[in-house]
Design an enzyme around this catalytic site. Structure first.
Site, PDB file in Angstrom:
ATOM      1  N   SER A 115      48.176  40.810  46.285  1.00  0.00           N
ATOM      2  CA  SER A 115      48.011  39.575  45.982  1.00  0.00           C
ATOM      3  C   SER A 115      48.032  38.522  47.251  1.00  0.00           C
ATOM      4  O   SER A 115      49.093  38.731  48.105  1.00  0.00           O
ATOM      5  CB  SER A 115      49.184  39.036  44.945  1.00  0.00           C
ATOM      6  OG  SER A 115      49.154  37.631  44.770  1.00  0.00           O
ATOM      7  N   TYR A 138      43.675  33.859  46.891  1.00  0.00           N
ATOM      8  CA  TYR A 138      43.598  32.447  46.347  1.00  0.00           C
ATOM      9  C   TYR A 138      43.395  31.501  47.538  1.00  0.00           C
ATOM     10  O   TYR A 138      43.704  31.720  48.601  1.00  0.00           O
ATOM     11  CB  TYR A 138      45.212  32.150  45.644  1.00  0.00           C
ATOM     12  CG  TYR A 138      45.243  32.711  44.351  1.00  0.00           C
ATOM     13  CD1 TYR A 138      44.736  32.755  43.124  1.00  0.00           C
ATOM     14  CD2 TYR A 138      46.600  33.528  44.154  1.00  0.00           C
ATOM     15  CE1 TYR A 138      45.072  33.311  41.996  1.00  0.00           C
ATOM     16  CE2 TYR A 138      46.997  33.989  42.977  1.00  0.00           C
ATOM     17  CZ  TYR A 138      46.067  33.806  41.846  1.00  0.00           C
ATOM     18  OH  TYR A 138      46.518  34.472  40.769  1.00  0.00           O
ATOM     19  N   THR A 164      39.724  35.770  42.751  1.00  0.00           N
ATOM     20  CA  THR A 164      40.516  35.325  41.379  1.00  0.00           C
ATOM     21  C   THR A 164      40.052  33.785  41.164  1.00  0.00           C
ATOM     22  O   THR A 164      40.221  32.913  41.826  1.00  0.00           O
ATOM     23  CB  THR A 164      41.773  35.619  41.383  1.00  0.00           C
ATOM     24  OG1 THR A 164      42.090  36.772  41.722  1.00  0.00           O
ATOM     25  CG2 THR A 164      42.312  35.290  39.906  1.00  0.00           C
ATOM     26  N   LYS A 261      37.264  38.419  40.024  1.00  0.00           N
ATOM     27  CA  LYS A 261      38.217  38.674  39.301  1.00  0.00           C
ATOM     28  C   LYS A 261      38.597  37.602  38.234  1.00  0.00           C
ATOM     29  O   LYS A 261      38.646  36.336  38.758  1.00  0.00           O
ATOM     30  CB  LYS A 261      39.513  39.189  39.802  1.00  0.00           C
ATOM     31  CG  LYS A 261      40.649  39.385  38.742  1.00  0.00           C
ATOM     32  CD  LYS A 261      41.457  40.087  39.761  1.00  0.00           C
ATOM     33  CE  LYS A 261      43.114  40.695  38.633  1.00  0.00           C
ATOM     34  NZ  LYS A 261      43.880  39.413  38.251  1.00  0.00           N
ATOM     35  N   HIS A 285      43.831  37.936  33.102  1.00  0.00           N
ATOM     36  CA  HIS A 285      44.946  37.652  33.910  1.00  0.00           C
ATOM     37  C   HIS A 285      46.226  37.877  33.313  1.00  0.00           C
ATOM     38  O   HIS A 285      47.137  37.381  33.160  1.00  0.00           O
ATOM     39  CB  HIS A 285      45.178  35.933  34.239  1.00  0.00           C
ATOM     40  CG  HIS A 285      45.723  35.861  35.895  1.00  0.00           C
ATOM     41  ND1 HIS A 285      45.010  35.544  36.705  1.00  0.00           N
ATOM     42  CD2 HIS A 285      47.047  36.082  36.168  1.00  0.00           C
ATOM     43  CE1 HIS A 285      45.683  35.206  37.741  1.00  0.00           C
ATOM     44  NE2 HIS A 285      47.008  35.609  37.514  1.00  0.00           N
TER      45      HIS A 285
HETATM   46  C1  LIG Z   1      53.778  39.236  37.124  1.00  0.00           C
HETATM   47  C2  LIG Z   1      52.355  39.060  37.576  1.00  0.00           C
HETATM   48  C3  LIG Z   1      51.853  38.492  38.367  1.00  0.00           C
HETATM   49  C4  LIG Z   1      50.545  38.315  38.697  1.00  0.00           C
HETATM   50  N1  LIG Z   1      49.926  37.976  39.822  1.00  0.00           N
HETATM   51  C5  LIG Z   1      48.611  37.888  39.929  1.00  0.00           C
HETATM   52  C6  LIG Z   1      48.115  37.233  41.424  1.00  0.00           C
HETATM   53  O1  LIG Z   1      48.750  36.985  42.236  1.00  0.00           O
HETATM   54  N2  LIG Z   1      46.734  37.534  41.481  1.00  0.00           N
HETATM   55  C7  LIG Z   1      45.959  37.904  40.467  1.00  0.00           C
HETATM   56  O2  LIG Z   1      44.520  37.934  40.822  1.00  0.00           O
HETATM   57  N3  LIG Z   1      46.288  38.191  39.281  1.00  0.00           N
HETATM   58  C8  LIG Z   1      47.672  38.382  39.034  1.00  0.00           C
HETATM   59  N4  LIG Z   1      48.130  39.010  38.088  1.00  0.00           N
HETATM   60  C9  LIG Z   1      47.190  39.301  36.932  1.00  0.00           C
HETATM   61  C10 LIG Z   1      46.987  40.905  37.335  1.00  0.00           C
HETATM   62  O3  LIG Z   1      46.325  41.012  38.497  1.00  0.00           O
HETATM   63  C11 LIG Z   1      46.220  41.626  36.135  1.00  0.00           C
HETATM   64  O4  LIG Z   1      45.078  40.810  35.765  1.00  0.00           O
HETATM   65  C12 LIG Z   1      47.017  41.583  34.651  1.00  0.00           C
HETATM   66  O5  LIG Z   1      48.601  41.845  35.272  1.00  0.00           O
HETATM   67  C13 LIG Z   1      46.467  42.819  33.783  1.00  0.00           C
HETATM   68  O6  LIG Z   1      47.058  42.930  32.617  1.00  0.00           O
HETATM   69  P1  LIG Z   1      48.399  43.809  32.468  1.00  0.00           P
HETATM   70  O7  LIG Z   1      49.465  43.158  32.960  1.00  0.00           O
HETATM   71  O8  LIG Z   1      48.384  43.692  30.948  1.00  0.00           O
HETATM   72  O9  LIG Z   1      47.984  45.303  32.787  1.00  0.00           O
HETATM   73  C14 LIG Z   1      49.641  38.943  37.732  1.00  0.00           C
HETATM   74  C15 LIG Z   1      50.249  39.483  36.681  1.00  0.00           C
HETATM   75  C16 LIG Z   1      51.387  39.571  36.289  1.00  0.00           C
HETATM   76  C17 LIG Z   1      51.838  40.439  35.232  1.00  0.00           C
END
Ligand SMILES: Cc1cc2nc3c(=O)[nH]c(=O)nc-3n(C[C@H](O)[C@H](O)[C@H](O)COP(=O)(O)O)c2cc1C
Length: 424
Positions: A115, A138, A164, A261, A285
């Site tokens: 990330s 981002y 994203t 994404k 997300h």
């Molecule tokens: C704590 C946390 C932080 C996240 N940070 C980002 C991020 O910085 N950039 C991003 O594109 N997605 C981020 N996501 C989304 C994840 O990339 C992903 O889409 C999502 O966790 C998928 O769902 P799941 O947790 O049920 O597997 C984050 C998810 C979580 C749980």
């Protein structure tokens, strides 16, 4: 902490066990940051429960000793059909959390997506891992700041960029407000005071956190006065909305594959392909942005159909078992990403916890494929699942796309199934 044992049954049998272990080790504010979703958390819950609506139709009397789980995404070979999703601030979960997770992914032969909002520099993560790493973008801090990070990512060998597009503003994560995340990140001790009990009640975590330097900053977002500070992130995200014009601009400065994404509709899938992306990630997300949106799995067939093989389609959201991954693959995903499943592992026990999450999902995948009567992922076909009637539009579209789908279409036309795809 021992997560496995060769003699006794493992204490951590599934991802829910890892979640509980993370809850025990992490302060509430940190655990909830990972665990929580937006608003009423409806999409967070439905992302998970939607998998229960899809039922398997296995083939019996098929002998296969081991299922081949290898796949290729963006021309890169992976041993497993799942990659580790970008998860911001994982350094809060475990010292150098990003390096630990990337190493676990590499050891398993799969990919890691770092990330922009990581607590560890992209160079350190890449240097610490022998595997494939992609960099998630981002535009926090603006184009110049992002451009500098993209150039650094290119130099050290990140092989794809993931843009994203679902974070025009951060979703309302109510748990973060209630737990005082903003106050805990503030410099003022008086503001922190009402919330510090959660931190003090987890001395093991606190020691490791202090040993890792305390509150992380964002070394991949270098502003004029240095790396962005933790307290600045929400405001910075709000000023960094990504538009289609930015995709064109990124295409000019990054010659490798670009992955988009956060796509949930045929319209945006179509547009993404027109803009020349190499892959699309169907994602909400993890239920952290727009609450009330489709569970990701439901959006998948629509996007697969719109993309029509012109780009690869991946999906994430709600994956907690290998069987979930198999369902997503049957519905047209080339691979999936897992977020919380590995983040809980990291919060529970660092690299060992991530490794355990990967082992659990891998064992599930192997077992599910063999029970379905498949020796490899390429043998999966749409006739191996039954969808509920209101999944039908996706199912009908899927039917038009694949060989297995052609068989399904024949069943629909012969009248064995009603127009919704339900057996008569
Ligand atoms: C704590 C946390 C932080 C996240 N940070 C980002 C991020 O910085 N950039 C991003 O594109 N997605 C981020 N996501 C989304 C994840 O990339 C992903 O889409 C999502 O966790 C998928 O769902 P799941 O947790 O049920 O597997 C984050 C998810 C979580 C749980």
């Amino acid at each position: 902490m021992s997560l496995t044992s060769s003699v006794a049954p493992p204490r951590v049998m599934n991802i829910a066990d890892l979640r509980r272990a993370a809850m025990r080790r992490l302060p509430r504010a940190v655990f909830d940051y990972v665990d929580g979703g937006a608003d009423a958390e409806n999409t967070l819950r439905s992302n998970v429960s939607v998998f229960d609506e899809v039922l398997f139709r296995p083939r019996g009397a098929v002998a296969s000793r081991r299922a081949n789980l290898e796949t290729t995404v963006l021309g890169q070979r992976f041993s497993l059909p799942f990659l580790l999703a970008p998860v911001g601030s994982t350094r809060l979960l475990f010292p150098k959390g990003e390096v630990e997770a990337a190493r676990a992914a590499a050891a398993a032969g799969t990919g890691y997506i770092l990330s922009t909002l990581a607590g560890t520099s992209l160079e350190e993560v890449k240097a610490g891992s022998t595997g494939t790493c992609w960099y998630q973008v981002y535009l926090v801090g603006g184009r110049d700041v992002a451009s500098a990070a993209i150039e650094r990512a290119r130099k050290v060998g990140y092989s794809a960029l993931v843009l994203t597009v679902d974070t025009a503003i951060s979703g309302l994560r109510e748990r973060d407000y209630r737990n005082g995340v903003a106050q805990l990140a503030a410099a003022n001790l008086f503001r922190k005071f009402p919330y510090v009990w959660q931190i003090l009640s987890r001395p093991g975590w606190l020691l490791s956190y202090l040993g890792d330097g305390g509150l992380m900053s964002f070394p991949n977002v270098v502003l004029s006065d240095g790396p962005m500070r933790y307290a600045e992130v929400a405001a910075a995200l709000e000023q960094s909305v990504v538009s289609w014009a930015d995709l064109k601009w990124i295409r000019e400065i990054w010659k490798g594959p670009i992955v988009i994404k956060g796509i949930l509709t045929a319209e945006d899938g179509e547009r993404s392909v027109d803009e020349g992306v190499s892959a699309v990630i169907v994602s909400n997300h993890g239920g952290r942005q727009l609450d009330g949106v489709f569970p990701a799995l439901r959006a998948l067939p629509e996007v697969v159909e719109a993309v029509r093989g012109r780009a690869e389609v991946l999906v994430d959201g709600g994956i907690r078992r290998g069987g979930d991954i198999v369902k997503a693959l049957i519905l047209g995903a080339k691979a999936v990403l897992v977020g919380r499943a590995y983040a809980w592992g990291l919060g529970a026990a660092g690299r060992a916890g991530v490794t355990r999450a990967i082992e659990i999902l891998t064992a599930d995948l192997n077992r599910t494929l063999r029970l379905l009567g498949c020796a490899s992922l390429s043998e999966l076909d749409p006739s191996m699942i039954e969808l509920p009637a209101d999944f039908a539009p996706g199912r009908r579209r899927l039917a038009a796309m694949t060989d297995g789908g052609a068989r399904l279409e024949a069943r629909l036309q012969s009248g064995m199934l009603d127009p919704a795809g339900v057996p008569r």
